[in-house]
Design a protein around this motif. Structure first.
Motif, PDB file in Angstrom:
ATOM      1  N   TYR A  36       0.811  -1.204   0.000  1.00 22.18           N
ATOM      2  CA  TYR A  36       0.000   0.000   0.000  1.00 22.18           C
ATOM      3  C   TYR A  36       0.852   1.265   0.000  1.00 22.18           C
ATOM      4  N   MET A  37       2.157   1.123  -0.161  1.00 21.18           N
ATOM      5  CA  MET A  37       3.039   2.277  -0.016  1.00 21.18           C
ATOM      6  C   MET A  37       3.701   2.645  -1.336  1.00 21.18           C
ATOM      7  N   GLN A  38       3.623   3.930  -1.687  1.00 23.48           N
ATOM      8  CA  GLN A  38       4.364   4.460  -2.826  1.00 23.48           C
ATOM      9  C   GLN A  38       5.434   5.400  -2.288  1.00 23.48           C
ATOM     10  N   HIS A  39       6.460   5.616  -3.094  1.00 29.93           N
ATOM     11  CA  HIS A  39       7.628   6.391  -2.668  1.00 29.93           C
ATOM     12  C   HIS A  39       8.236   5.712  -1.440  1.00 29.93           C
ATOM     13  N   ALA A  40       8.412   4.411  -1.559  1.00 25.90           N
ATOM     14  CA  ALA A  40       8.896   3.621  -0.435  1.00 25.90           C
ATOM     15  C   ALA A  40      10.230   4.149   0.071  1.00 25.90           C
ATOM     16  N   PRO A  41      10.352   4.283   1.373  1.00 28.84           N
ATOM     17  CA  PRO A  41      11.591   4.776   1.978  1.00 28.84           C
ATOM     18  C   PRO A  41      12.721   3.761   1.855  1.00 28.84           C
ATOM     19  N   SER A  42      13.922   4.234   2.090  1.00 22.17           N
ATOM     20  CA  SER A  42      15.104   3.374   2.081  1.00 22.17           C
ATOM     21  C   SER A  42      15.039   2.387   3.244  1.00 22.17           C
ATOM     22  N   LEU A  43      15.927   1.414   3.230  1.00 22.28           N
ATOM     23  CA  LEU A  43      15.988   0.430   4.302  1.00 22.28           C
ATOM     24  C   LEU A  43      16.217   1.106   5.654  1.00 22.28           C
ATOM     25  N   ALA A  44      17.101   2.088   5.705  1.00 24.54           N
ATOM     26  CA  ALA A  44      17.373   2.780   6.976  1.00 24.54           C
ATOM     27  C   ALA A  44      16.120   3.497   7.482  1.00 24.54           C
ATOM     28  N   ALA A  45      15.357   4.119   6.584  1.00 22.45           N
ATOM     29  CA  ALA A  45      14.126   4.804   6.995  1.00 22.45           C
ATOM     30  C   ALA A  45      13.063   3.795   7.414  1.00 22.45           C
ATOM     31  N   LEU A  46      12.994   2.648   6.730  1.00 21.82           N
ATOM     32  CA  LEU A  46      12.039   1.609   7.126  1.00 21.82           C
ATOM     33  C   LEU A  46      12.369   1.053   8.514  1.00 21.82           C
ATOM     34  N   LYS A  47      13.643   0.945   8.824  1.00 25.80           N
ATOM     35  CA  LYS A  47      14.043   0.516  10.171  1.00 25.80           C
ATOM     36  C   LYS A  47      13.543   1.519  11.204  1.00 25.80           C
ATOM     37  N   LEU A  48      13.677   2.797  10.877  1.00 29.89           N
ATOM     38  CA  LEU A  48      13.188   3.843  11.770  1.00 29.89           C
ATOM     39  C   LEU A  48      11.665   3.749  11.898  1.00 29.89           C
ATOM     40  N   MET A  49      10.963   3.497  10.779  1.00 28.37           N
ATOM     41  CA  MET A  49       9.512   3.364  10.815  1.00 28.37           C
ATOM     42  C   MET A  49       9.095   2.222  11.740  1.00 28.37           C
ATOM     43  N   HIS A  50       9.774   1.086  11.646  1.00 30.36           N
ATOM     44  CA  HIS A  50       9.452  -0.042  12.523  1.00 30.36           C
ATOM     45  C   HIS A  50       9.693   0.318  13.989  1.00 30.36           C
ATOM     46  N   LEU A  51      10.735   1.057  14.250  1.00 32.82           N
ATOM     47  CA  LEU A  51      11.005   1.494  15.617  1.00 32.82           C
ATOM     48  C   LEU A  51       9.916   2.450  16.101  1.00 32.82           C
ATOM     49  N   ARG A  84      21.404  13.854  15.137  1.00 35.44           N
ATOM     50  CA  ARG A  84      20.345  14.716  14.605  1.00 35.44           C
ATOM     51  C   ARG A  84      20.459  14.809  13.090  1.00 35.44           C
ATOM     52  N   LYS A  85      21.670  14.976  12.605  1.00 32.82           N
ATOM     53  CA  LYS A  85      21.876  15.166  11.169  1.00 32.82           C
ATOM     54  C   LYS A  85      21.579  13.904  10.364  1.00 32.82           C
ATOM     55  N   SER A  86      21.780  12.736  10.941  1.00 33.57           N
ATOM     56  CA  SER A  86      21.523  11.502  10.188  1.00 33.57           C
ATOM     57  C   SER A  86      20.065  11.064  10.249  1.00 33.57           C
ATOM     58  N   ILE A  87      19.345  11.496  11.270  1.00 34.14           N
ATOM     59  CA  ILE A  87      17.956  11.050  11.414  1.00 34.14           C
ATOM     60  C   ILE A  87      16.974  11.934  10.647  1.00 34.14           C
ATOM     61  N   ILE A  88      17.321  13.186  10.429  1.00 29.57           N
ATOM     62  CA  ILE A  88      16.414  14.105   9.724  1.00 29.57           C
ATOM     63  C   ILE A  88      16.096  13.618   8.306  1.00 29.57           C
ATOM     64  N   PRO A  89      17.084  13.206   7.500  1.00 29.67           N
ATOM     65  CA  PRO A  89      16.742  12.721   6.151  1.00 29.67           C
ATOM     66  C   PRO A  89      15.848  11.468   6.179  1.00 29.67           C
ATOM     67  N   LEU A  90      15.969  10.659   7.214  1.00 35.70           N
ATOM     68  CA  LEU A  90      15.124   9.467   7.317  1.00 35.70           C
ATOM     69  C   LEU A  90      13.674   9.861   7.566  1.00 35.70           C
ATOM     70  N   PHE A  91      13.466  10.854   8.417  1.00 36.76           N
ATOM     71  CA  PHE A  91      12.109  11.354   8.638  1.00 36.76           C
ATOM     72  C   PHE A  91      11.559  12.021   7.376  1.00 36.76           C
ATOM     73  N   GLN A  92      12.419  12.662   6.605  1.00 42.06           N
ATOM     74  CA  GLN A  92      11.970  13.263   5.346  1.00 42.06           C
ATOM     75  C   GLN A  92      11.471  12.183   4.390  1.00 42.06           C
ATOM     76  N   GLU A  93      12.172  11.060   4.345  1.00 38.01           N
ATOM     77  CA  GLU A  93      11.728   9.945   3.500  1.00 38.01           C
ATOM     78  C   GLU A  93      10.380   9.400   3.975  1.00 38.01           C
ATOM     79  N   LEU A  94      10.232   9.258   5.284  1.00 37.55           N
ATOM     80  CA  LEU A  94       8.975   8.733   5.822  1.00 37.55           C
ATOM     81  C   LEU A  94       7.818   9.693   5.562  1.00 37.55           C
ATOM     82  N   ALA A  95       8.100  10.989   5.618  1.00 38.14           N
ATOM     83  CA  ALA A  95       7.054  11.977   5.349  1.00 38.14           C
ATOM     84  C   ALA A  95       6.620  11.933   3.885  1.00 38.14           C
ATOM     85  N   ALA A  96       7.501  11.497   2.998  1.00 34.47           N
ATOM     86  CA  ALA A  96       7.179  11.433   1.573  1.00 34.47           C
ATOM     87  C   ALA A  96       6.460  10.145   1.183  1.00 34.47           C
ATOM     88  N   ALA A  97       6.452   9.144   2.064  1.00 31.20           N
ATOM     89  CA  ALA A  97       5.784   7.874   1.757  1.00 31.20           C
ATOM     90  C   ALA A  97       4.272   8.090   1.674  1.00 31.20           C
TER      91      ALA A  97
END
Length: 164
Positions: A36-51, A84-97
């Motif tokens: 059900y997901m488009q613009h799927a996030p990277s593996l690192a962002a998906l790990k963050l999503m699961h967390l 902080r600098k490494s987690i912000i791009p992951l949240f950006q990916e999740l926001a785009a999903a």
């Protein structure tokens, strides 16, 4: 990963019942499968999503602020040593999903986001106390609230150390 289809218990109830088990994450099967997901996030962002889903647990469908501290996630075996600098791009990916949920019974299709927003509070970054807060999006919350299908993921299977 194990799947369960049980009309006796909803995904959020199972997540609440398993809140004691920090080695597993209960999430809607629809999200686990990613169909059900488009613009799927990277593996690192998906790990963050699961967390994030694991942290929210049985409250994943509630319209509430969820939070964790970077110092807390650094204690989890197998997750990158985020800043902080490494987690912000992951949240950006999740926001785009984009989540798309079709309900053939109601004859409706809902399109929306995984999350409404996130905030990284780094006022106390020097001490390593960065607070991350977020709200799940309405579409995700509705999917989670209505889900009777869930997946239980072993966090070690989802979270892999860098370079391994």
């Amino acid at each position: 990963m194990s799947y369960k289809n049980d009309t006796m218990g909803k995904t959020t109830e199972v997540a609440a019942d398993r809140a004691y088990d920090q080695t597993k994450t209960v999430l809607p099967k629809e999200v686990a499968q990613g169909v059900y997901m488009q613009h799927a996030p990277s593996l690192a962002a998906l790990k963050l999503m699961h967390l994030m889903i694991g942290t929210a647990g049985g409250r994943m469908a509630d319209d509430v602020r969820h939070e964790f501290r970077l110092s807390d996630i650094k204690k989890i075996d197998g997750i990158d040593n985020h800043s902080r600098k490494s987690i912000i791009p992951l949240f950006q990916e999740l926001a785009a999903a984009v989540l798309t949920v079709d309900d053939p019974v109601k004859m409706t299709t809902t399109i929306g986001g995984l999350m409404d927003g996130a905030k990284v509070d780094y006022r106390h970054e020097v001490s390593g106390d960065v607070l991350v807060t977020w709200y799940f999006g309405r579409t995700f919350r509705e999917m989670a609230a209505g889900s009777n299908h869930w997946a239980i993921l072993d966090r070690q299977g989802v979270i892999v150390k860098s370079g391994v």
